[in-house]
Design a protein around this motif. Structure first.
Motif, mmCIF file in Angstrom:
data_model
loop_
_atom_site.group_PDB
_atom_site.id
_atom_site.type_symbol
_atom_site.label_atom_id
_atom_site.label_comp_id
_atom_site.label_asym_id
_atom_site.label_seq_id
_atom_site.Cartn_x
_atom_site.Cartn_y
_atom_site.Cartn_z
ATOM 1 N N VAL A 8 -3.221 2.821 0.291
ATOM 2 C CA VAL A 8 -2.907 2.121 1.039
ATOM 3 C C VAL A 8 -3.703 0.695 0.940
ATOM 4 C CG1 VAL A 8 -2.914 4.243 3.224
ATOM 5 C CG2 VAL A 8 -4.821 2.520 2.147
ATOM 6 N N ASN A 9 -2.432 -0.060 2.069
ATOM 7 C CA ASN A 9 -3.421 -1.526 2.037
ATOM 8 C C ASN A 9 -3.862 -2.498 2.959
ATOM 9 O OD1 ASN A 9 -1.222 -2.165 3.865
ATOM 10 N ND2 ASN A 9 -0.134 -3.121 2.130
ATOM 11 N N ARG A 10 -4.650 -3.062 2.259
ATOM 12 C CA ARG A 10 -5.440 -3.815 3.589
ATOM 13 C C ARG A 10 -5.051 -3.507 5.322
ATOM 14 N NH1 ARG A 10 -8.182 -8.444 0.020
ATOM 15 N NH2 ARG A 10 -9.436 -7.133 -1.396
ATOM 16 N N ARG A 61 -11.762 5.309 -2.947
ATOM 17 C CA ARG A 61 -12.334 3.927 -4.229
ATOM 18 C C ARG A 61 -10.567 2.260 -4.309
ATOM 19 N NH1 ARG A 61 -14.778 5.121 -10.286
ATOM 20 N NH2 ARG A 61 -15.077 2.885 -9.710
ATOM 21 N N ILE A 62 -11.710 0.977 -4.429
ATOM 22 C CA ILE A 62 -10.925 -0.302 -3.690
ATOM 23 C C ILE A 62 -10.352 -1.095 -5.192
ATOM 24 C CG2 ILE A 62 -10.466 -2.200 -2.658
ATOM 25 C CD1 ILE A 62 -13.020 -1.519 -1.168
ATOM 26 N N TYR A 63 -9.647 -1.366 -5.044
ATOM 27 C CA TYR A 63 -8.817 -1.872 -6.826
ATOM 28 C C TYR A 63 -8.167 -2.563 -5.803
ATOM 29 C CZ TYR A 63 -10.726 1.801 -8.779
ATOM 30 O OH TYR A 63 -11.507 3.334 -9.459
ATOM 31 N N ALA A 64 -8.128 -4.029 -6.266
ATOM 32 C CA ALA A 64 -7.171 -5.314 -6.048
ATOM 33 C C ALA A 64 -7.153 -5.612 -4.588
ATOM 34 C CB ALA A 64 -6.238 -5.883 -6.089
ATOM 35 N N SER A 65 -6.427 -5.469 -3.584
ATOM 36 C CA SER A 65 -6.220 -5.041 -2.216
ATOM 37 C C SER A 65 -5.832 -3.599 -1.908
ATOM 38 C CB SER A 65 -5.086 -5.813 -1.534
ATOM 39 O OG SER A 65 -3.663 -5.585 -2.072
ATOM 40 N N LEU A 66 -5.549 -2.825 -2.933
ATOM 41 C CA LEU A 66 -5.251 -1.239 -2.960
ATOM 42 C C LEU A 66 -6.757 -0.478 -2.291
ATOM 43 C CD1 LEU A 66 -2.288 -0.966 -5.029
ATOM 44 C CD2 LEU A 66 -2.006 -1.253 -2.368
ATOM 45 N N THR A 100 0.286 -3.250 -9.218
ATOM 46 C CA THR A 100 -0.052 -3.858 -8.179
ATOM 47 C C THR A 100 0.786 -3.528 -6.587
ATOM 48 O OG1 THR A 100 2.351 -5.918 -8.100
ATOM 49 C CG2 THR A 100 -0.012 -5.765 -9.121
ATOM 50 N N GLU A 101 0.809 -3.769 -5.522
ATOM 51 C CA GLU A 101 1.311 -3.190 -4.546
ATOM 52 C C GLU A 101 2.748 -3.272 -4.662
ATOM 53 O OE1 GLU A 101 1.058 -3.896 0.047
ATOM 54 O OE2 GLU A 101 0.009 -4.700 -0.988
ATOM 55 N N LEU A 102 3.562 -4.387 -5.607
ATOM 56 C CA LEU A 102 4.351 -4.548 -5.617
ATOM 57 C C LEU A 102 5.365 -2.913 -6.758
ATOM 58 C CD1 LEU A 102 5.566 -8.537 -5.565
ATOM 59 C CD2 LEU A 102 6.352 -6.751 -3.999
ATOM 60 N N ASP A 103 3.994 -3.128 -7.506
ATOM 61 C CA ASP A 103 4.555 -1.804 -8.516
ATOM 62 C C ASP A 103 5.115 -1.028 -7.880
ATOM 63 O OD1 ASP A 103 4.353 -3.261 -11.230
ATOM 64 O OD2 ASP A 103 3.018 -3.495 -10.899
ATOM 65 N N LEU A 104 4.057 -0.804 -7.332
ATOM 66 C CA LEU A 104 3.762 0.718 -6.004
ATOM 67 C C LEU A 104 5.705 0.856 -5.563
ATOM 68 C CD1 LEU A 104 0.781 1.514 -4.843
ATOM 69 C CD2 LEU A 104 1.403 2.032 -7.223
ATOM 70 N N VAL A 105 5.726 -0.415 -4.926
ATOM 71 C CA VAL A 105 6.824 -0.363 -3.882
ATOM 72 C C VAL A 105 7.955 -0.079 -4.526
ATOM 73 C CG1 VAL A 105 8.247 -1.974 -2.023
ATOM 74 C CG2 VAL A 105 5.768 -1.378 -2.138
ATOM 75 N N PHE A 106 8.474 -0.766 -5.796
ATOM 76 C CA PHE A 106 9.323 -0.709 -6.479
ATOM 77 C C PHE A 106 9.212 0.684 -7.164
ATOM 78 C CE2 PHE A 106 9.649 -5.117 -4.815
ATOM 79 C CZ PHE A 106 10.646 -5.229 -4.460
ATOM 80 N N ASN A 107 8.590 1.373 -7.754
ATOM 81 C CA ASN A 107 8.154 2.201 -9.292
ATOM 82 C C ASN A 107 7.822 3.382 -8.273
ATOM 83 O OD1 ASN A 107 9.429 0.445 -11.094
ATOM 84 N ND2 ASN A 107 7.721 -0.690 -10.972
ATOM 85 N N LEU A 108 8.173 3.529 -6.983
ATOM 86 C CA LEU A 108 7.333 4.478 -6.266
ATOM 87 C C LEU A 108 7.653 5.790 -7.268
ATOM 88 C CD1 LEU A 108 5.319 5.551 -3.836
ATOM 89 C CD2 LEU A 108 7.768 6.123 -3.034
ATOM 90 N N GLU A 109 8.972 6.475 -7.935
ATOM 91 C CA GLU A 109 9.246 7.071 -8.522
ATOM 92 C C GLU A 109 8.276 7.610 -10.063
ATOM 93 O OE1 GLU A 109 11.659 4.668 -10.573
ATOM 94 O OE2 GLU A 109 11.304 4.801 -8.363
ATOM 95 N N LYS A 110 8.011 6.442 -10.671
ATOM 96 C CA LYS A 110 6.836 6.229 -11.888
ATOM 97 C C LYS A 110 5.556 6.759 -10.888
ATOM 98 C CE LYS A 110 9.749 4.864 -14.860
ATOM 99 N NZ LYS A 110 10.551 4.435 -13.820
ATOM 100 N N VAL A 111 5.081 6.263 -9.704
ATOM 101 C CA VAL A 111 3.991 6.273 -9.776
ATOM 102 C C VAL A 111 3.573 8.420 -9.272
ATOM 103 C CG1 VAL A 111 2.045 6.325 -7.718
ATOM 104 C CG2 VAL A 111 3.438 4.886 -8.194
#
Length: 142
Positions: A8-10, A61-66, A100-111
């Motif tokens: 989740v984000n902030r 755990r918190i990493y950057a804004s995630l 980054t958060e954008l990686d999660l949004v645009f590459n959700l299948e890889k995550v």
């Protein structure tokens, strides 16, 4: 056993969720995720990285804004879960070159693929970064 994993984000928006063997949660998933996210986000920096929520132990755990959040039962080792979150983030950092958060949004299948390599049916399966990323690199090279 691990029951769920959330990122989740902030602003308490869920960017990734995976549930293992919990049908009662999936009925009220959005409200449950929001409740967990709010409890996690409002915690102070000096507070412990795990807490109880109902029948679950929440480890985060918190990493950057995630916020990387894992819900497990009482028998699970909280410090082991913290280390697995670290391994997961390192694998994603290696694959995405600083996730980054954008990686999660645009590459959700890889995550999802990375998570599936690390956690299998609610149990930790693999933490070696090379073995976790090998199937993903094999698919992207083909």
């Amino acid at each position: 056993m691990i029951h769920f994993v959330l990122i989740v984000n902030r602003r308490c928006q869920t960017r990734f969720s995976r549930y293992y063997n919990d049908n009662e949660i999936t009925k009220q998933k959005s409200g449950f995720e929001l409740e967990i996210a709010r409890k996690t986000v409002i915690r102070k920096p000096g507070q412990c990285l795990f807490f109880k929520h109902g029948k679950y132990t929440i480890v985060y755990r918190i990493y950057a804004s995630l916020y990387f959040v894992v819900g497990c039962d009482e028998q699970e080792n909280e410090f082991g879960i913290l280390e697995s979150i670290q391994a997961w983030v390192e694998a994603m950092d290696c694959y995405f070159e600083k996730v980054t958060e954008l990686d999660l949004v645009f590459n959700l299948e890889k995550v999802h693929m990375i998570m599936d390599e690390i956690v299998l049916k609610g149990s930790l399966a693999e933490t070696n970064q090379e073995r976790v990323l090998a199937p993903i690199y094999a698919l992207t090279d083909a």
